[in-house]
Design an enzyme around this catalytic site. Structure first.
Site, PDB file in Angstrom:
ATOM      1  N   ARG A 160       0.813  -1.221   0.000  1.00 57.29           N
ATOM      2  CA  ARG A 160       0.000   0.000   0.000  1.00 57.29           C
ATOM      3  C   ARG A 160       0.849   1.274   0.000  1.00 57.29           C
ATOM      4  O   ARG A 160       0.445   2.307   0.518  1.00 57.29           O
ATOM      5  CB  ARG A 160      -0.971   0.025   1.181  1.00 57.29           C
ATOM      6  CG  ARG A 160      -1.998  -1.095   1.140  1.00 57.29           C
ATOM      7  CD  ARG A 160      -3.208  -0.794   2.035  1.00 57.29           C
ATOM      8  NE  ARG A 160      -4.084  -1.963   2.121  1.00 57.29           N
ATOM      9  CZ  ARG A 160      -4.008  -2.865   3.089  1.00 57.29           C
ATOM     10  NH1 ARG A 160      -3.134  -2.721   4.061  1.00 57.29           N
ATOM     11  NH2 ARG A 160      -4.822  -3.908   3.090  1.00 57.29           N
TER      12      ARG A 160
ATOM     13  N   LYS B 241       2.112  11.377 -11.091  1.00 57.64           N
ATOM     14  CA  LYS B 241       1.219  10.540 -11.889  1.00 57.64           C
ATOM     15  C   LYS B 241       1.937   9.265 -12.288  1.00 57.64           C
ATOM     16  O   LYS B 241       3.058   9.303 -12.807  1.00 57.64           O
ATOM     17  CB  LYS B 241       0.804  11.274 -13.157  1.00 57.64           C
ATOM     18  CG  LYS B 241      -0.353  12.225 -12.984  1.00 57.64           C
ATOM     19  CD  LYS B 241      -0.866  12.632 -14.359  1.00 57.64           C
ATOM     20  CE  LYS B 241      -2.001  13.616 -14.261  1.00 57.64           C
ATOM     21  NZ  LYS B 241      -2.509  13.972 -15.610  1.00 57.64           N
TER      22      LYS B 241
ATOM     23  N   GLU C 228       7.872  19.832 -24.378  1.00 59.03           N
ATOM     24  CA  GLU C 228       7.226  19.975 -23.062  1.00 59.03           C
ATOM     25  C   GLU C 228       7.827  21.161 -22.297  1.00 59.03           C
ATOM     26  O   GLU C 228       7.128  21.825 -21.529  1.00 59.03           O
ATOM     27  CB  GLU C 228       7.374  18.687 -22.242  1.00 59.03           C
ATOM     28  CG  GLU C 228       6.644  17.471 -22.830  1.00 59.03           C
ATOM     29  CD  GLU C 228       5.153  17.402 -22.477  1.00 59.03           C
ATOM     30  OE1 GLU C 228       4.669  18.249 -21.717  1.00 59.03           O
ATOM     31  OE2 GLU C 228       4.478  16.483 -22.985  1.00 59.03           O
TER      32      GLU C 228
ATOM     33  N   LYS D  56       6.233  23.175 -13.491  1.00 54.26           N
ATOM     34  CA  LYS D  56       5.283  22.086 -13.254  1.00 54.26           C
ATOM     35  C   LYS D  56       5.008  21.927 -11.761  1.00 54.26           C
ATOM     36  O   LYS D  56       3.871  21.681 -11.351  1.00 54.26           O
ATOM     37  CB  LYS D  56       5.794  20.778 -13.861  1.00 54.26           C
ATOM     38  CG  LYS D  56       4.774  19.652 -13.676  1.00 54.26           C
ATOM     39  CD  LYS D  56       4.923  18.480 -14.594  1.00 54.26           C
ATOM     40  CE  LYS D  56       3.797  17.481 -14.355  1.00 54.26           C
ATOM     41  NZ  LYS D  56       3.952  16.238 -15.101  1.00 54.26           N
TER      42      LYS D  56
ATOM     43  N   GLU E 147      -5.343  16.897  -9.795  1.00 50.13           N
ATOM     44  CA  GLU E 147      -5.916  17.265 -11.083  1.00 50.13           C
ATOM     45  C   GLU E 147      -7.422  17.483 -11.026  1.00 50.13           C
ATOM     46  O   GLU E 147      -8.160  16.956 -11.850  1.00 50.13           O
ATOM     47  CB  GLU E 147      -5.583  16.203 -12.141  1.00 50.13           C
ATOM     48  CG  GLU E 147      -5.754  16.731 -13.557  1.00 50.13           C
ATOM     49  CD  GLU E 147      -5.232  15.764 -14.606  1.00 50.13           C
ATOM     50  OE1 GLU E 147      -5.082  14.579 -14.315  1.00 50.13           O
ATOM     51  OE2 GLU E 147      -4.935  16.229 -15.713  1.00 50.13           O
TER      52      GLU E 147
ATOM     53  N   ARG F 189      -4.530  22.021 -12.646  1.00 53.90           N
ATOM     54  CA  ARG F 189      -3.521  21.119 -13.192  1.00 53.90           C
ATOM     55  C   ARG F 189      -3.811  20.752 -14.640  1.00 53.90           C
ATOM     56  O   ARG F 189      -2.907  20.383 -15.396  1.00 53.90           O
ATOM     57  CB  ARG F 189      -3.428  19.855 -12.328  1.00 53.90           C
ATOM     58  CG  ARG F 189      -2.319  18.926 -12.752  1.00 53.90           C
ATOM     59  CD  ARG F 189      -1.993  17.905 -11.674  1.00 53.90           C
ATOM     60  NE  ARG F 189      -0.995  16.957 -12.145  1.00 53.90           N
ATOM     61  CZ  ARG F 189      -0.328  16.119 -11.377  1.00 53.90           C
ATOM     62  NH1 ARG F 189      -0.551  16.128 -10.085  1.00 53.90           N
ATOM     63  NH2 ARG F 189       0.557  15.296 -11.874  1.00 53.90           N
TER      64      ARG F 189
ATOM     65  N   ASN G 205      -2.191  20.075 -19.730  1.00 50.39           N
ATOM     66  CA  ASN G 205      -2.604  19.346 -20.932  1.00 50.39           C
ATOM     67  C   ASN G 205      -2.619  20.225 -22.170  1.00 50.39           C
ATOM     68  O   ASN G 205      -3.112  19.801 -23.217  1.00 50.39           O
ATOM     69  CB  ASN G 205      -3.991  18.728 -20.705  1.00 50.39           C
ATOM     70  CG  ASN G 205      -3.946  17.667 -19.634  1.00 50.39           C
ATOM     71  OD1 ASN G 205      -2.973  16.933 -19.527  1.00 50.39           O
ATOM     72  ND2 ASN G 205      -4.986  17.605 -18.815  1.00 50.39           N
TER      73      ASN G 205
ATOM     74  N   HIS H 121      -2.228  18.695 -25.479  1.00 45.45           N
ATOM     75  CA  HIS H 121      -2.296  17.245 -25.295  1.00 45.45           C
ATOM     76  C   HIS H 121      -3.565  16.599 -25.843  1.00 45.45           C
ATOM     77  O   HIS H 121      -3.542  15.434 -26.199  1.00 45.45           O
ATOM     78  CB  HIS H 121      -2.128  16.889 -23.813  1.00 45.45           C
ATOM     79  CG  HIS H 121      -0.695  16.887 -23.374  1.00 45.45           C
ATOM     80  ND1 HIS H 121       0.100  18.012 -23.417  1.00 45.45           N
ATOM     81  CD2 HIS H 121       0.109  15.896 -22.910  1.00 45.45           C
ATOM     82  CE1 HIS H 121       1.311  17.722 -22.979  1.00 45.45           C
ATOM     83  NE2 HIS H 121       1.353  16.446 -22.671  1.00 45.45           N
TER      84      HIS H 121
ATOM     85  N   HIS I 126      -2.746  13.811 -28.194  1.00 49.43           N
ATOM     86  CA  HIS I 126      -3.121  12.417 -27.939  1.00 49.43           C
ATOM     87  C   HIS I 126      -3.921  11.844 -29.103  1.00 49.43           C
ATOM     88  O   HIS I 126      -3.765  10.685 -29.466  1.00 49.43           O
ATOM     89  CB  HIS I 126      -3.949  12.316 -26.651  1.00 49.43           C
ATOM     90  CG  HIS I 126      -3.124  12.391 -25.404  1.00 49.43           C
ATOM     91  ND1 HIS I 126      -3.636  12.803 -24.191  1.00 49.43           N
ATOM     92  CD2 HIS I 126      -1.818  12.108 -25.169  1.00 49.43           C
ATOM     93  CE1 HIS I 126      -2.698  12.782 -23.279  1.00 49.43           C
ATOM     94  NE2 HIS I 126      -1.574  12.363 -23.844  1.00 49.43           N
TER      95      HIS I 126
ATOM     96  N   HIS J 167       5.469  11.178 -28.528  1.00 49.92           N
ATOM     97  CA  HIS J 167       4.562  11.984 -27.710  1.00 49.92           C
ATOM     98  C   HIS J 167       4.862  13.490 -27.805  1.00 49.92           C
ATOM     99  O   HIS J 167       3.969  14.303 -28.065  1.00 49.92           O
ATOM    100  CB  HIS J 167       4.636  11.507 -26.258  1.00 49.92           C
ATOM    101  CG  HIS J 167       3.826  12.331 -25.309  1.00 49.92           C
ATOM    102  ND1 HIS J 167       2.446  12.325 -25.287  1.00 49.92           N
ATOM    103  CD2 HIS J 167       4.200  13.231 -24.351  1.00 49.92           C
ATOM    104  CE1 HIS J 167       2.009  13.167 -24.361  1.00 49.92           C
ATOM    105  NE2 HIS J 167       3.054  13.722 -23.780  1.00 49.92           N
TER     106      HIS J 167
END
Lengths: 374, 374
Positions: free
Chosen positions: A127, A149, A191, A232, A242, A246, A250, A253, A257, A272
């Site tokens: 955990r 993330k 980025e 960031k 998020e 946040r 994106n 993105h 994507h 990417h």
């Protein structure tokens, strides 16, 4: 631990989950000392891939062992396919099999794939174990090393299974970037430029003036990475899970994507960061079309990204794209969609981006129809 | 939403992760209304097992649909074996396949196995969806519904992979307990008694006086469940991630887990709550042997647990136990072991338990050698 110039240290401020990102040359060789100074007698499961292992694993384990840190390496296949349940189970099994306890460390040595996978395992074994990142790509250093993330891909989409799990420490060794292929460095650069475009117009202007020095290495590169991590970190500190601001990260993105999906995630055609570069130009152009921003800003963004060698148009992607209706399906499937409404990051100009959660689908469709031919 | 007597509401106070536990009769039939009042227009993946489904799934989905909540059921096999990676992947796939978004709900209808598995899936799908528990066993109502521990079992041990993921809401329908086998009700009762033994001597005394009413149902049962949830909620609020005081909840569990492992987790021989009952008696007896507590307290604990029909001695377990050296191995493998030192929850008497992190292994060995024959 003090940081000797030219090294920089960025603090990600998340209360009791705060951590430091150290940025500079030679950090892999110093990893053992840096970790032992913070977590004496800790044990490590080192997760990496065959490419990174051949270049850096020996130096890292030597450094760890010199500092009295037991290192248990697991070397996986490189590539996005490794971000799957089977490999997640393998990392968990390796970590438990090495009898690591809850205070011990899962260490990710590699790019975004290894970081996302190992970070997810660190988040769920017992955990939640400690997690240390040694990112070896520019993209991982300026993006995935900040914010916690983690995740894997499933048949329904990318990164749909994962957790937020903050690292204990990030060691961004800038020397390793010299061995990156230029194309991969450029993808990471996209980025970095993004942080300027979101809310740091001065940083974007600095990149326009200094990008050659960033590419060639040295202090400018360290500065740009530290600025990016700080940018960031500021966004993440304001919105760790998020739920709001946040989403600005994106920028570029949603379009990006969709283009990645439309090319079947074939890294030979589009990686990417390249999708993000085209996506950022599209986001500025769409904002101009909606009379939210000046077309000059869109031109300025495209000019800079093109100058550094990034693709900026859908027509730059080799091999053609599927129809606009297919692109729209990918856009709607993007996980940033909230309750069926299209959410985009749009902009009022360079460094002035914002969250738009009511973007009409038909406007996006017509815009893409026009743009794909250009 | 107001709670009408005899219903009780217990607030688990965890800052922005706080949630309510509603306790009382008829809550499955009221589930749709309770959820819709808090989360209008939410959609639900309902995770359950075949046993619970035949008794309660129809009533639950009818209640949800009446409140306009779309319910997508997934019915799994009952039993501990369901807490595995394969079934976790199935629950994730079901949730994504039903196109649930991040604000939607994974609802667990069942006992601890379903709660642990569905809660884990809720914690990792889209990096964390909402989670609602409708616990249908006494153990799940008083233990696993509070505190956000989720997880699955792997070959290295039980619950070694999981996350902390707090529910949004818990609906503990006390009517469903009437259909539990007596043995299972007793096993849940052991965990209720545990809260008294940890730090609520008045509650333990109340149970000694009123346990028959708790078993027969009605207000005493609701009261005891609410008291238990409140006791656990207080411990969890003070230490959400089990870095300190939360370990007190393991009273009886280190011995208990060793006995479960020694019987191969064969529920016909020993269920979890029975292992905890014997473990709690052993913890009190061992504390007395170490001159930390009076032997009278150990006798009092054993007397009460025996009176309600729980096993209290190792010799109560049918089929015999392996050698003490094997039991010691299971004790050392228990995940509450920190850096090789044995950590036990010991006690100065009823309601006065404490964390002892320096328990000599040889003392435990000799104690078990003496006790197993008694």
């Amino acid at each position: 631990m003090s940081v000797t110039p030219p090294h920089r240290s960025v603090r990600v401020d998340l209360g009791d989950r705060s951590y430091d990102i150290l940025i500079g040359p030679g950090l892999i060789a110093r990893a053992g000392a840096e970790i032992a100074a913070r977590r004496p007698q800790v044990r490590c499961a080192v997760i990496t891939d065959t490419n990174v292992a051949s270049a850096h694993l020996g130096a890292l384990t030597a450094s760890l062992e010199k500092a009295g840190i037991d290192a248990e390496p697991l070397v996986l296949e490189p590539g996005e396919k490794t971000k799957c349940f089977d490999e997640l189970i393998r990392v968990c099994d390796h970590t438990l099999g090495a009898r690591l306890e809850r205070g011990d460390v899962v260490l990710a040595l590699g790019g975004g794939v290894i970081g996302d996978l190992a970070g997810f395992a660190a988040g769920i074994v017992r955990r939640g174990m400690r997690f240390i990142q040694v990112p070896t790509s520019l993209l991982a250093q300026v993006d995935s090393s900040v914010g916690g993330k983690t995740g894997i891909n499933v048949s329904h989409g990318k990164n749909l299974i994962g957790v937020f799990h903050q690292p204990d420490l990030v060691l961004a060794d800038t020397d390793v970037l010299d061995s990156l292929p230029l194309r991969e460095f450029r993808a990471g650069y996209a980025e970095m430029a993004k942080y300027g475009l979101i809310d740091r117009p001065d940083f974007f202007a600095w990149l326009e003036a200094n990008w050659r020095e960033v590419f060639s290495g040295g202090e400018a590169r360290i500065h740009a990475i530290a600025k990016s991590c700080q940018a960031k970190a500021d966004v993440v500190a304001a919105d760790e899970r998020e739920s709001g601001a946040r989403a600005l990260l994106n920028l570029g993105h949603t379009f990006g994507h969709a283009l990645e999906a439309a090319t079947g995630y074939d890294g030979k055609r589009l990686v990417h960061g390249e999708g993000v570069a085209i996506g950022m130009v599209l986001a500025h152009q769409f904002s101009a079309r909606m009379n939210l921003a000046s077309p000059d800003d869109a031109d300025r963004v495209e000019r800079h990204l093109k100058e550094v060698g990034l693709p900026t148009r859908m027509s730059d992607i080799e091999g053609g794209l599927p129809g606009t209706d297919i692109l729209m399906t990918h856009i709607a499937q993007d996980k940033k969609v909230q309750r069926g409404a299209l959410t985009f990051i749009l902009t009022h100009g360079v460094g002035r981006s914002f969250i738009a959660d009511d973007v009409p689908q038909d406007e996006v469709f017509r815009f893409l129809e026009d743009k794909r031919a250009s």
